[in-house]
Design a protein around this motif. Structure first.
Motif, PDB file in Angstrom:
ATOM      1  N   GLN B 184      -4.833  45.124  38.837  1.00  0.00           N
ATOM      2  CA  GLN B 184      -5.296  46.088  37.845  1.00  0.00           C
ATOM      3  C   GLN B 184      -5.907  47.295  38.532  1.00  0.00           C
ATOM      4  O   GLN B 184      -6.342  47.220  39.678  1.00  0.00           O
ATOM      5  N   PHE B 185      -5.940  48.381  37.813  1.00  0.00           N
ATOM      6  CA  PHE B 185      -6.709  49.533  38.287  1.00  0.00           C
ATOM      7  C   PHE B 185      -7.288  50.264  37.094  1.00  0.00           C
ATOM      8  O   PHE B 185      -6.855  50.092  35.964  1.00  0.00           O
ATOM      9  N   VAL B 186      -8.309  51.043  37.382  1.00  0.00           N
ATOM     10  CA  VAL B 186      -8.939  51.820  36.320  1.00  0.00           C
ATOM     11  C   VAL B 186      -8.734  53.296  36.644  1.00  0.00           C
ATOM     12  O   VAL B 186      -8.760  53.696  37.814  1.00  0.00           O
ATOM     13  N   ILE B 187      -8.457  54.081  35.608  1.00  0.00           N
ATOM     14  CA  ILE B 187      -8.363  55.530  35.803  1.00  0.00           C
ATOM     15  C   ILE B 187      -9.273  56.212  34.788  1.00  0.00           C
ATOM     16  O   ILE B 187      -9.502  55.706  33.710  1.00  0.00           O
ATOM     17  N   ARG B 188      -9.738  57.357  35.181  1.00  0.00           N
ATOM     18  CA  ARG B 188     -10.551  58.158  34.291  1.00  0.00           C
ATOM     19  C   ARG B 188      -9.937  59.554  34.231  1.00  0.00           C
ATOM     20  O   ARG B 188      -9.799  60.218  35.243  1.00  0.00           O
ATOM     21  N   ALA B 189      -9.523  59.964  33.042  1.00  0.00           N
ATOM     22  CA  ALA B 189      -8.919  61.286  32.867  1.00  0.00           C
ATOM     23  C   ALA B 189      -9.427  61.859  31.561  1.00  0.00           C
ATOM     24  O   ALA B 189      -9.400  61.190  30.544  1.00  0.00           O
ATOM     25  N   GLY B 190      -9.891  63.070  31.606  1.00  0.00           N
ATOM     26  CA  GLY B 190     -10.486  63.670  30.417  1.00  0.00           C
ATOM     27  C   GLY B 190     -11.656  62.819  29.974  1.00  0.00           C
ATOM     28  O   GLY B 190     -12.488  62.420  30.775  1.00  0.00           O
ATOM     29  N   SER B 191     -11.695  62.468  28.708  1.00  0.00           N
ATOM     30  CA  SER B 191     -12.808  61.653  28.233  1.00  0.00           C
ATOM     31  C   SER B 191     -12.421  60.182  28.165  1.00  0.00           C
ATOM     32  O   SER B 191     -13.223  59.344  27.795  1.00  0.00           O
ATOM     33  N   ASP B 192     -11.187  59.874  28.534  1.00  0.00           N
ATOM     34  CA  ASP B 192     -10.708  58.501  28.422  1.00  0.00           C
ATOM     35  C   ASP B 192     -10.852  57.740  29.730  1.00  0.00           C
ATOM     36  O   ASP B 192     -10.616  58.275  30.802  1.00  0.00           O
ATOM     37  N   THR B 193     -11.225  56.482  29.597  1.00  0.00           N
ATOM     38  CA  THR B 193     -11.205  55.580  30.741  1.00  0.00           C
ATOM     39  C   THR B 193     -10.242  54.466  30.362  1.00  0.00           C
ATOM     40  O   THR B 193     -10.268  53.968  29.246  1.00  0.00           O
ATOM     41  N   GLU B 194      -9.371  54.110  31.312  1.00  0.00           N
ATOM     42  CA  GLU B 194      -8.289  53.207  30.965  1.00  0.00           C
ATOM     43  C   GLU B 194      -8.066  52.218  32.098  1.00  0.00           C
ATOM     44  O   GLU B 194      -8.094  52.596  33.260  1.00  0.00           O
ATOM     45  N   VAL B 195      -7.876  50.965  31.729  1.00  0.00           N
ATOM     46  CA  VAL B 195      -7.536  49.942  32.718  1.00  0.00           C
ATOM     47  C   VAL B 195      -6.071  49.593  32.518  1.00  0.00           C
ATOM     48  O   VAL B 195      -5.619  49.426  31.382  1.00  0.00           O
ATOM     49  N   LEU B 196      -5.338  49.535  33.616  1.00  0.00           N
ATOM     50  CA  LEU B 196      -3.906  49.255  33.512  1.00  0.00           C
ATOM     51  C   LEU B 196      -3.505  48.220  34.553  1.00  0.00           C
ATOM     52  O   LEU B 196      -4.153  48.055  35.574  1.00  0.00           O
ATOM     53  N   TRP B 197      -2.383  47.523  34.263  1.00  0.00           N
ATOM     54  CA  TRP B 197      -1.733  46.691  35.257  1.00  0.00           C
ATOM     55  C   TRP B 197      -0.792  47.575  36.047  1.00  0.00           C
ATOM     56  O   TRP B 197      -0.121  48.428  35.469  1.00  0.00           O
ATOM     57  N   ASN B 198      -0.699  47.322  37.329  1.00  0.00           N
ATOM     58  CA  ASN B 198       0.324  47.984  38.112  1.00  0.00           C
ATOM     59  C   ASN B 198       1.568  47.106  38.054  1.00  0.00           C
ATOM     60  O   ASN B 198       1.693  46.148  38.801  1.00  0.00           O
ATOM     61  N   ASP B 199       2.471  47.409  37.148  1.00  0.00           N
ATOM     62  CA  ASP B 199       3.676  46.603  37.027  1.00  0.00           C
ATOM     63  C   ASP B 199       4.760  47.257  37.874  1.00  0.00           C
ATOM     64  O   ASP B 199       5.630  47.951  37.379  1.00  0.00           O
ATOM     65  N   ARG B 201       7.220  46.082  39.541  1.00  0.00           N
ATOM     66  CA  ARG B 201       8.603  45.639  39.409  1.00  0.00           C
ATOM     67  C   ARG B 201       9.300  46.390  38.288  1.00  0.00           C
ATOM     68  O   ARG B 201      10.480  46.675  38.371  1.00  0.00           O
ATOM     69  N   GLN B 202       8.562  46.652  37.246  1.00  0.00           N
ATOM     70  CA  GLN B 202       9.169  47.398  36.143  1.00  0.00           C
ATOM     71  C   GLN B 202       8.893  48.889  36.292  1.00  0.00           C
ATOM     72  O   GLN B 202       9.048  49.652  35.344  1.00  0.00           O
ATOM     73  N   VAL B 203       8.439  49.257  37.477  1.00  0.00           N
ATOM     74  CA  VAL B 203       8.093  50.631  37.837  1.00  0.00           C
ATOM     75  C   VAL B 203       7.354  51.373  36.720  1.00  0.00           C
ATOM     76  O   VAL B 203       7.750  52.436  36.286  1.00  0.00           O
ATOM     77  N   LYS B 204       6.280  50.786  36.276  1.00  0.00           N
ATOM     78  CA  LYS B 204       5.455  51.479  35.291  1.00  0.00           C
ATOM     79  C   LYS B 204       4.060  50.862  35.305  1.00  0.00           C
ATOM     80  O   LYS B 204       3.843  49.808  35.912  1.00  0.00           O
ATOM     81  N   ALA B 205       3.137  51.520  34.644  1.00  0.00           N
ATOM     82  CA  ALA B 205       1.794  50.989  34.492  1.00  0.00           C
ATOM     83  C   ALA B 205       1.688  50.420  33.092  1.00  0.00           C
ATOM     84  O   ALA B 205       2.088  51.044  32.127  1.00  0.00           O
ATOM     85  N   ASP B 206       1.157  49.209  33.016  1.00  0.00           N
ATOM     86  CA  ASP B 206       1.100  48.501  31.750  1.00  0.00           C
ATOM     87  C   ASP B 206      -0.339  48.565  31.234  1.00  0.00           C
ATOM     88  O   ASP B 206      -1.232  48.040  31.866  1.00  0.00           O
ATOM     89  N   PRO B 207      -0.576  49.219  30.106  1.00  0.00           N
ATOM     90  CA  PRO B 207      -1.960  49.390  29.662  1.00  0.00           C
ATOM     91  C   PRO B 207      -2.638  48.072  29.303  1.00  0.00           C
ATOM     92  O   PRO B 207      -2.003  47.173  28.740  1.00  0.00           O
ATOM     93  N   VAL B 208      -3.908  47.960  29.651  1.00  0.00           N
ATOM     94  CA  VAL B 208      -4.689  46.760  29.337  1.00  0.00           C
ATOM     95  C   VAL B 208      -5.742  47.097  28.299  1.00  0.00           C
ATOM     96  O   VAL B 208      -5.855  46.453  27.273  1.00  0.00           O
TER      97      VAL B 208
END
Lengths: 327, 711
Positions: B184-199, B201-208
């Protein structure tokens, strides 16, 4: 694809327009003098002298006899395309911005900027067949949107007018009653100033470009959002290929915030997107500054871009371009 | 609560009952008392809120007790004295000093109230003057007004505390059991904070989990990844779980600026600094150490910023973070801070100084704990114009025994680098040349785990090279150095195995200024950030070969995921443009790229150390083929699935588009006649109806007559 560099303007370009036959290209710039070029080889044919301010927009009639231009000198002018003669001047109390001939060329829409306390407005003028009969009276005046109205065009069968501008809202107006028919949903619409709007050939759908770094494709009748194209830069200009399912977005960071760090930082490329998949498929570099204007030749075999750098670049596509697979 | 009816239902009901809704006078309707039909009145809400504000509004008032009781005549004098004392600390509000008097005698009652402009000033006044001796008989007792209120509310009789029933908590480690072994990783952009899976294999980030305004300044994972800490005006909070991120604990600390977890994430240090009320004073600093799980304050430290400012080098002022450095590995046994001429080591058992006193070290400049053992290294610069040499010493805690010491001469600066297992300590020493005009660099290598801690000196091939970056291989025996003076420096790799430092290789002319080792060693990224615009070179140190070179234009940060499989490079909002992040595989293949405006932070969720023994890991590494088979099959499946999904999606898009186009065509056809009319009957929608005609136009340009005279 070797572009033809057309040097004729001394100031940033603002608008480009092909005539219906695709043999003439009209360019507007901040240097007061709209110019007409051969769309084939980029040779300059002539200029239309008379405006006393930046020229923001132009439109040419279907039979390529009349040209209308909107200028910051608070006027819109009708010209004889062939002779360059001024036929008529519509005077306003604030700078004119967008102009567009209706189907049949009997009407024209002209927008004016908010100025000295005056709100922005959309004017509809009747265009007389004989310039001697031309009068300056408006058939209809629409008011309401906040800020500049950067583009206003006619909808299908002249029944509607589609406007977009600084308040980031796309509106559809009834041309009979002057009533506001539709406004796009705020949640799905643009978040910042809409800078440009391009209609499809049959006026069934249109593309808007915005400083929020995206372009959106809408249905002209229902104002349904069909596609969104996301890019990395503010979008100043958009164009749709009449031939293939491609859209082109031009822009780049604001000229005032161009840094000197790296030429790549600005991203002054014309970006090609697959219209259906919304994926970027390529780019055409060249301008030394943001792209302000884009236009497709009606035959879809060439396009031109106008930049903040004062140049128009005319690109004839290589045969390879037409082999780009589409779904 | 009554059922809520929709307006439609109400209309239908009304129609059935033959009531004309438009004729009803709504104001005449009276509900039975106490019945609100499930609709909460807005007014009640307002009242409640007002009451709350009222309650909390006395934070800036203090009560001073044990004042002398004086008659009317001396009232003014006493007031003057009190005012003098308390206006030194902060600005007393107009009419903010009130000393009550006996009604009949006019005598004071021996206490007064003082109202400051801010709660901070009141807090400070309480702290500074509580116990102030006006004279022998009058020692001030100062309390916050709010607290008095609270003390008054204490019931006279003791009641046993209510034991709350045990509610089983969530398994906070569940994210580690992800079936696909993702991080997992967390990103902060604008006013949003978001935790995502680094998927990947499916070459995308999966929101948590996503939450706007989650934090007021930044977020931070705890070192083992159990908690995500957020920072607010009122204090810090930690959140945990795999997918839900519930708040687990709050730590009250007004205006908290910085936070730091202990390595074993048992404790949380919070820090704030407050503007002095008197501009001549230095900032006031407050540090709290909380127990992460109970939320209890274990110890607090208060003082002026000067006390907490580290020695640092040169004209450095302010507090360097972290103030407290944790030592003794993951057990969180000790923490220490450097003061003027001393190092104070505390133990977490009692939260007091070891042996009740600090370790005196004259002019200590810097110190650094071993990442695994209760050993720290410190550096003391040269003193007395070179009469007393500079030195680097190793101290053992809690015995405070100096394990090893090395004297160094003509030193300008020292930097200490511990290897992650605490096996080696490299000290980079910048020395002056004889003329004292320039410096050169050497290294002192301490082998901590060997008997008597042998020290080895080594230098770069060209010792005049400036060292730009230095980094140990995690858990390994190699280190990398970027050195050189030209715009494209060199990168060298060394090994310390076998009792001596040996050079592995030097790579010439690299566009690099930062080194990022994979957490599992072996691979390293030579990154050219800032001036180099984000050049990346993925290098395999085992094979000594470059795997890939790439560029993430303008990249500001590089971070390996905790397993060393993926790398994230990001452009944070220090730049206006290009904000977002890229995820790469360890061998330098760009997997995906996400752009976000106003991108502030990218942080991988750390993982606790593996339970596998080094032998077991070795075994797995040897039989990798056996283990990887399973994953290869999975990969294959996913790639098939992906292309299937992709095809599906494309088909869907195409069909949707076709529908639009057909509709447009239909309209176009239908409107053909109308269009023709608008064009005065010109029926040329289609190009075929076009006819190219050649028209000859003769234009008379000029007619002039000239008489030609015959000569």
């Amino acid at each position: 694809m070797r572009p033809i560099l057309m040097k004729g303007h001394e100031r940033p370009l603002t608008f480009l327009k092909y005539n219906r036959d695709g043999d003439l290209l009209f360019s507007c710039a901040k240097d007061h003098t709209p110019t007409v070029w051969f769309a084939d080889n980029g040779e300059r044919l002539g200029t239309y002298r008379g405006h006393n301010g930046a020229v923001w927009c132009c439109d040419v009639s279907r039979d390529s006899t009349r040209l209308i231009t909107g200028s910051a000198d608070q006027s819109a002018m009708l010209w004889d395309v062939q002779t360059g003669k001024q036929l008529f001047t519509f005077n306003f109390d604030s700078p004119a911005r967008a102009v567009d001939f209706s189907v049949g060329d009997k009407l024209s829409v002209i927008t004016t900027d908010p100025f000295m306390g005056l709100p922005s407005a959309i004017h509809v003028k009747r265009i007389a067949a004989d310039p001697d009969d031309q009068i300056g009276e408006s058939v209809l005046v629409l008011k309401g949107p906040q800020g500049r109205i950067n583009r206003a065009v006619w909808g299908p069968l002249n029944r509607t007018i589609i406007s977009a501008g600084e308040d980031a809202v796309v509106r559809i107006w009834d041309t009979e009653t002057g009533k506001l028919l539709k406004e796009n949903d705020k949640d799905i619409g643009h978040k910042k100033t809409i800078t440009s709007l391009a209609k499809s050939t049959d006026a069934s759908h249109f593309l808007t470009g915005s400083l929020d770094k995206s372009a959106k494709l809408w249905d002209s009748r229902t104002l349904t959002l069909i596609k969104t194209y996301v890019t990395e830069r503010p979008v100043n200009a958009v164009a749709m290929s009449p031939l293939l399912n491609h859209v082109v977005l031009g822009g780049g960071q604001d000229a005032s915030s161009v840094t000197t760090t790296d030429h790549r930082a600005g991203k002054f490329e014309a970006k090609f997107y697959d219209k259906i998949l919304q994926e970027e498929i390529g780019g055409v570099k060249g301008h030394f500054g943001p792209i302000n204007a884009l236009a497709f030749n009606p035959d879809g075999k060439s396009f031109s871009s106008g930049g903040e750098d004062g140049y128009v670049r005319l690109h004839h596509f290589d045969p390879d371009y037409f082999k780009i697979p589409s779904i | 609560m009554a059922e809520v009816l929709s307006m439609e239902d109400i209309r239908a009901q009304a129609a059935r009952l033959n009531i004309d809704l438009s004729a009803v006078d709504w104001d005449s309707v009276r509900l039975p008392p106490g019945e609100d039909c499930g609709i909460i009145s807005d007014d009640d809400d307002l009242n409640e809120e007002d009451a709350l504000e009222f309650d909390a509004g006395f934070g800036n008032i203090i009560v001073v007790d044990n004042l002398p009781i004086v008659p009317k005549e001396k009232f003014e004098k006493l007031e003057g004295v009190v005012r003098k004392i308390y206006s030194q600390i902060g600005v007393i509000k107009e009419n903010g000093l009130w000393m009550p008097v006996e009604e009949d005698s006019g005598k004071t009652k021996g206490y007064c109230f003082i109202e400051y402009n801010t709660p901070q000033e009141a807090e400070l006044a309480k702290e500074k003057t509580h116990g102030y001796k006006l004279d022998r008989a009058h020692i001030f007792a100062v309390n916050m007004f709010d607290e008095i209120d609270r003390f008054m509310k204490v019931p006279d009789e003791w009641a046993p505390p209510e034991i709350r029933p045990y509610t089983p908590g969530e398994n906070l480690q569940r994210w580690l059991t992800d079936e696909k072994g993702r991080d997992q990783f967390v990103i902060r952009a604008g006013s949003d904070t978001e935790v995502l899976w680094n998927d990947a294999r499916q070459v995308k980030a999966d929101p948590v989990y996503k939450r706007p305004f989650w934090t007021e300044s930044f977020v931070q994972w705890s070192p083992l990844g159990t908690y995500l800490a957020t920072v607010h005006r009122q204090g810090a909070a930690v959140w945990g779980g795999a997918t839900t991120f519930n708040r687990l604990m709050r730590y009250a600390h007004p205006q908290v600026k910085l936070i730091d977890f202990s390595p074993g994430e048992k404790y949380l240090v919070t820090y704030s600094s407050h503007e002095p009320s008197n501009p001549r004073d230095t900032h006031r600093v407050v540090l709290n150490i909380f127990d992460v799980r109970t939320g209890k304050v274990m110890r607090d430290f208060k003082g002026s910023a000067d006390e907490f400012a580290m020695g640092g080098t040169g004209g450095f002022t302010g507090v360097s973070w972290p103030v407290f450095k944790w030592g003794g590995g993951k057990e969180d046994k000790y923490f220490a801070r450097m003061g003027k001429n001393m190092i104070s080591v505390y133990e977490t058992e009692t939260f007091s100084l070891i042996d009740k006193k600090s370790i005196k070290v004259e002019n200590v400049m810097d110190f650094s704990w071993s990442p695994t053992d209760p050993i720290f290294a410190l550096f003391v610069p040269e003193l007395g114009g070179g009469n007393q040499p500079a030195r680097v010493s190793l101290f053992q805690i809690p015995s405070k025994v100096e394990l090893r010491q090395k004297n160094l001469f003509s030193v300008s600066d020292c930097k200490m680098y511990w290897q992650s297992n605490g096996e080696y300590l490299a000290v980079k020493v910048d020395r002056y040349t004889k003329t004292k005009k320039s410096t050169y660099t050497g290294f002192e290598l301490f082998r901590i785990k060997e008997r008597d801690i042998p020290i080895e000196v080594f230098e770069l091939d060209n010792k005049n090279d400036k060292v730009i970056a230095f980094a140990w291989e995690p858990k390994g025996h190699r280190f990398a150095v970027i050195h050189g003076d030209n715009p494209r420096p060199d990168v060298s790799f060394y090994s310390v195995k076998g009792g001596k430092v040996s050079k592995l290789t030097t790579l010439k002319n690299k566009q690099a200024n930062a080194l990022f080792w994979s957490p599992s060693g072996r691979f390293i990224i030579l990154a050219g950030l800032k001036g180099f615009n984000g050049q990346l070179e993925f290098y395999n140190v085992d094979e000594l070969e470059t795997m890939a070179t790439a560029e993430h234009f303008m990249a500001t940060d590089v971070e390996w995921d905790p397993t060393g499989r993926y790398v994230a490079t990001s452009v944070t909002s220090v730049h206006e443009m290009e904000n977002g992040f890229n995820i790469w595989s360890l061998n330098g293949k760009l997997l995906y790229r996400i752009l976000k405006d106003h991108f502030f932070q990218f942080l991988w969720r750390p993982r606790p150390p593996s339970f596998l023994s080094p032998e077991k890991e070795e075994e797995i590494f040897k039989n990798l083929k056996k283990y990887s088979k399973k994953y290869d099959v999975q990969d294959q499946d996913i790639s098939v699935l992906l292309s299937e999904q992709d095809r599906e999606k494309r088909k869907q898009l195409k069909d949707d588009w076709e529908r639009w186009v057909n509709e447009w065509k239909r309209y176009h056809e239908e409107e053909k006649m109308a269009r023709q009319m608008l064009r005065d009957g010109e029926a040329s929608d289609v190009e075929e109806e076009y006819e190219a005609k050649e028209i000859e136009v003769e234009e008379l340009l000029d007619v002039s007559e000239e008489v030609i005279q015959d000569a």
